[in-house]
Design a protein around this motif. Structure first.
Motif, PDB file in Angstrom:
ATOM      1  N   PRO A 165     -37.188  21.426 -28.817  1.00  0.00           N
ATOM      2  CA  PRO A 165     -36.432  21.866 -29.987  1.00  0.00           C
ATOM      3  C   PRO A 165     -36.775  23.302 -30.405  1.00  0.00           C
ATOM      4  N   GLN A 166     -38.069  23.660 -30.339  1.00  0.00           N
ATOM      5  CA  GLN A 166     -38.473  25.009 -30.734  1.00  0.00           C
ATOM      6  C   GLN A 166     -38.029  26.046 -29.704  1.00  0.00           C
ATOM      7  N   ALA A 167     -38.122  25.722 -28.412  1.00  0.00           N
ATOM      8  CA  ALA A 167     -37.668  26.645 -27.372  1.00  0.00           C
ATOM      9  C   ALA A 167     -36.150  26.840 -27.465  1.00  0.00           C
ATOM     10  N   GLY A 168     -35.436  25.764 -27.745  1.00  0.00           N
ATOM     11  CA  GLY A 168     -33.992  25.877 -27.926  1.00  0.00           C
ATOM     12  C   GLY A 168     -33.642  26.789 -29.082  1.00  0.00           C
ATOM     13  N   PHE A 169     -34.414  26.672 -30.174  1.00  0.00           N
ATOM     14  CA  PHE A 169     -34.177  27.543 -31.322  1.00  0.00           C
ATOM     15  C   PHE A 169     -34.444  28.992 -30.958  1.00  0.00           C
ATOM     16  N   GLU A 170     -35.491  29.242 -30.166  1.00  0.00           N
ATOM     17  CA  GLU A 170     -35.786  30.613 -29.750  1.00  0.00           C
ATOM     18  C   GLU A 170     -34.653  31.191 -28.916  1.00  0.00           C
ATOM     19  N   VAL A 171     -34.113  30.383 -28.007  1.00  0.00           N
ATOM     20  CA  VAL A 171     -32.991  30.842 -27.186  1.00  0.00           C
ATOM     21  C   VAL A 171     -31.781  31.161 -28.062  1.00  0.00           C
ATOM     22  N   VAL A 172     -31.420  30.247 -28.945  1.00  0.00           N
ATOM     23  CA  VAL A 172     -30.242  30.431 -29.796  1.00  0.00           C
ATOM     24  C   VAL A 172     -30.424  31.606 -30.752  1.00  0.00           C
ATOM     25  N   ASN A 173     -31.588  31.688 -31.371  1.00  0.00           N
ATOM     26  CA  ASN A 173     -31.825  32.763 -32.332  1.00  0.00           C
ATOM     27  C   ASN A 173     -31.824  34.124 -31.647  1.00  0.00           C
ATOM     28  N   THR A 174     -32.422  34.188 -30.466  1.00  0.00           N
ATOM     29  CA  THR A 174     -32.462  35.447 -29.719  1.00  0.00           C
ATOM     30  C   THR A 174     -31.070  35.867 -29.277  1.00  0.00           C
ATOM     31  N   MET A 175     -30.316  34.935 -28.688  1.00  0.00           N
ATOM     32  CA  MET A 175     -28.967  35.279 -28.208  1.00  0.00           C
ATOM     33  C   MET A 175     -28.041  35.595 -29.376  1.00  0.00           C
ATOM     34  N   GLY A 176     -28.222  34.900 -30.504  1.00  0.00           N
ATOM     35  CA  GLY A 176     -27.420  35.211 -31.691  1.00  0.00           C
ATOM     36  C   GLY A 176     -27.693  36.616 -32.194  1.00  0.00           C
ATOM     37  N   GLN A 177     -28.968  37.012 -32.187  1.00  0.00           N
ATOM     38  CA  GLN A 177     -29.334  38.379 -32.574  1.00  0.00           C
ATOM     39  C   GLN A 177     -28.730  39.407 -31.625  1.00  0.00           C
ATOM     40  N   LEU A 178     -28.867  39.156 -30.330  1.00  0.00           N
ATOM     41  CA  LEU A 178     -28.367  40.111 -29.333  1.00  0.00           C
ATOM     42  C   LEU A 178     -26.853  40.262 -29.412  1.00  0.00           C
ATOM     43  N   MET A 179     -26.165  39.149 -29.585  1.00  0.00           N
ATOM     44  CA  MET A 179     -24.706  39.202 -29.698  1.00  0.00           C
ATOM     45  C   MET A 179     -24.292  40.030 -30.914  1.00  0.00           C
ATOM     46  N   GLN A 180     -25.002  39.834 -32.032  1.00  0.00           N
ATOM     47  CA  GLN A 180     -24.656  40.547 -33.256  1.00  0.00           C
ATOM     48  C   GLN A 180     -25.005  42.028 -33.141  1.00  0.00           C
ATOM     49  N   GLN A 181     -26.135  42.331 -32.539  1.00  0.00           N
ATOM     50  CA  GLN A 181     -26.544  43.727 -32.395  1.00  0.00           C
ATOM     51  C   GLN A 181     -25.576  44.511 -31.516  1.00  0.00           C
ATOM     52  N   HIS A 182     -25.127  43.895 -30.449  1.00  0.00           N
ATOM     53  CA  HIS A 182     -24.218  44.587 -29.538  1.00  0.00           C
ATOM     54  C   HIS A 182     -22.761  44.483 -30.002  1.00  0.00           C
ATOM     55  N   LEU A 183     -22.365  43.273 -30.449  1.00  0.00           N
ATOM     56  CA  LEU A 183     -21.011  42.959 -30.927  1.00  0.00           C
ATOM     57  C   LEU A 183     -19.942  43.667 -30.074  1.00  0.00           C
ATOM     58  N   ILE A 184     -19.955  43.351 -28.793  1.00  0.00           N
ATOM     59  CA  ILE A 184     -19.030  43.963 -27.835  1.00  0.00           C
ATOM     60  C   ILE A 184     -17.731  43.176 -27.816  1.00  0.00           C
ATOM     61  N   GLY A 185     -16.617  43.833 -28.177  1.00  0.00           N
ATOM     62  CA  GLY A 185     -15.312  43.191 -28.100  1.00  0.00           C
ATOM     63  C   GLY A 185     -15.105  42.129 -29.157  1.00  0.00           C
ATOM     64  N   GLY A 186     -14.081  41.295 -28.948  1.00  0.00           N
ATOM     65  CA  GLY A 186     -13.749  40.249 -29.906  1.00  0.00           C
ATOM     66  C   GLY A 186     -13.023  39.102 -29.237  1.00  0.00           C
ATOM     67  N   GLN A 187     -12.637  38.107 -30.036  1.00  0.00           N
ATOM     68  CA  GLN A 187     -11.953  36.910 -29.540  1.00  0.00           C
ATOM     69  C   GLN A 187     -10.747  36.591 -30.404  1.00  0.00           C
ATOM     70  N   LEU A 188      -9.769  35.928 -29.793  1.00  0.00           N
ATOM     71  CA  LEU A 188      -8.657  35.340 -30.531  1.00  0.00           C
ATOM     72  C   LEU A 188      -8.305  34.001 -29.902  1.00  0.00           C
ATOM     73  N   GLY A 215      -9.319  22.645 -24.794  1.00  0.00           N
ATOM     74  CA  GLY A 215      -8.312  21.614 -25.023  1.00  0.00           C
ATOM     75  C   GLY A 215      -6.926  22.194 -24.899  1.00  0.00           C
ATOM     76  N   GLY A 216      -6.182  22.207 -25.995  1.00  0.00           N
ATOM     77  CA  GLY A 216      -4.841  22.776 -25.984  1.00  0.00           C
ATOM     78  C   GLY A 216      -4.786  24.219 -26.427  1.00  0.00           C
ATOM     79  N   MET A 217      -5.954  24.845 -26.510  1.00  0.00           N
ATOM     80  CA  MET A 217      -6.034  26.237 -26.956  1.00  0.00           C
ATOM     81  C   MET A 217      -6.646  27.110 -25.875  1.00  0.00           C
ATOM     82  N   LEU A 218      -6.194  28.360 -25.845  1.00  0.00           N
ATOM     83  CA  LEU A 218      -6.838  29.375 -25.035  1.00  0.00           C
ATOM     84  C   LEU A 218      -7.602  30.299 -25.975  1.00  0.00           C
ATOM     85  N   VAL A 219      -8.887  30.461 -25.722  1.00  0.00           N
ATOM     86  CA  VAL A 219      -9.673  31.461 -26.437  1.00  0.00           C
ATOM     87  C   VAL A 219      -9.758  32.671 -25.513  1.00  0.00           C
TER      88      VAL A 219
END
Length: 344
Positions: free
Chosen positions: A112-135, A176-180
């Motif tokens: 559980p703690q290692a999973g949190f480290e992975v998620v927290n780290t990747m969440g930080q990196l995604m936010q810091q870089h914030l490359i592109g977007g989604q629809l 499902g029935g959506m394309l992201v």
């Protein structure tokens, strides 16, 4: 009597205004778990998960950030996974997008703690870089009939736009029935101009979402591999179904290959959640598909994925709703009534 279930872990976009207070509402007895996550946030100077969950007000600009949403969703989902009723036998685990990281922890490949480290780290990196977007844009009728020709046309349009100079656009998640779809501003703008508006909300841009699951995320994937060691990972205790529909059987794959898939392949290649759900249904034939909280928005995508393969005679929205009313097959723990069916 034991009930078999596939556990489905949620991705970004599932902790919204209605979910504020989710941890205190459902997991007051998980104080040791949540305190461990808080300590990890405190050590990096970040606001604790408990404080974020206990806030008086929900702000879209704040709570959709990767470094805020990701740890909240992880904490909620992993606590839910630990709160299942004793007669539930989890036969496989999967997740949508960021939910893959949660699935790794729920299946025992990460603590559980290692999973949190992975998620927290990747969440930080995604936010810091914030490359592109989604629809998001639908490729089905409102009664959940997949329009395969229309889906192919939309994907061809995406490919055509991506061929234009300075335009980047590709499939991010088959949901499902959506394309992201994900790409840069030019690519996303071109798609929005080329398709008709539907249901007064599509195409829908996703706030604070980067171009997940595309080659644009290669720098984030590289940074993640640099910061997150293979030593965090171990062999899974439950079968895992990834974003290609591939099953990772316990003991059959190396920790290195799981680490590399997690911090490279699934970051930069499209995530086929539809296929993951369908493989779960066809290979494991569970009594239930249990969606860990927070939120309930993933239920539609799970149901639509099952309808596409006519799972147990579910051939449309009406058939699914009838089945749910009589004998639920998809249970979202973010829904209080459904939660009561599967939680301690």
């Amino acid at each position: 009597m034991t009930r078999t279930a596939v556990l489905i872990c949620p991705g970004r976009g599932t902790y919204n205004k209605a979910e504020l207070g989710y941890l205190s509402r459902y997991h007051s007895k998980k104080q040791a778990l949540i305190s461990a996550f808080d300590a990890m946030r405190d050590a990096t100077g970040q606001e604790s998960v408990s404080a974020l969950d206990a806030a008086d007000r929900y702000s879209v600009s704040k709570y959709t950030r990767g470094d805020v949403a990701s740890p909240l969703i992880y904490a909620s989902a992993i606590a839910d996974a630990q709160s299942l009723a004793e007669d539930i036998d989890i036969v496989a685990v999967t997740g949508n997008s960021m939910g893959w990281y949660i699935a790794l922890a729920a299946a025992g490949a990460l603590s559980p703690q290692a999973g949190f480290e992975v998620v927290n780290t990747m969440g930080q990196l995604m936010q810091q870089h914030l490359i592109g977007g989604q629809l998001v844009y639908p490729c089905q009728s409102e009664d959940w009939q997949l329009d395969r020709r229309r889906k192919a046309e939309l994907l061809q349009l995406v490919s055509d736009i991506a061929m234009r100079p300075s335009h980047q656009l590709s499939l991010s998640i088959d949901l499902g029935g959506m394309l992201v779809l994900a790409g840069n501003a030019e690519g996303l703008d071109a798609f929005e101009r080329a398709v008709p508006p539907l249901q007064d909300r599509f195409p829908m841009r996703l706030a604070n979402h980067a171009a997940f699951h595309t080659e644009l995320q290669a720098p984030v994937a590289a940074a993640g591999r640099a910061r997150l060691s293979q030593s965090l990972f171990g062999p899974a205790k439950k079968p895992l179904i990834d974003g290609r529909g591939q099953i990772w059987w316990p003991g059959a794959d190396t920790v290195e290959s799981l680490w590399r898939y997690t911090l490279n392949t699934q970051v930069v290649e499209p995530y086929d959640f539809t296929r993951a759900v369908q493989v779960a249904a066809q290979e494991f034939a569970p009594d239930l598909f249990i969606i860990a909280g927070p939120g309930t928005t993933l239920g539609g995508a799970v149901a639509q994925s099952l309808v596409q393969i006519n799972w147990q005679g579910l051939d449309g929205k009406a058939a699914f709703k009838t089945r749910q009313a009589q004998d639920p097959v998809v249970v979202a723990m973010g829904d209080p009534a459904q939660r009561a069916l599967v939680s301690r």
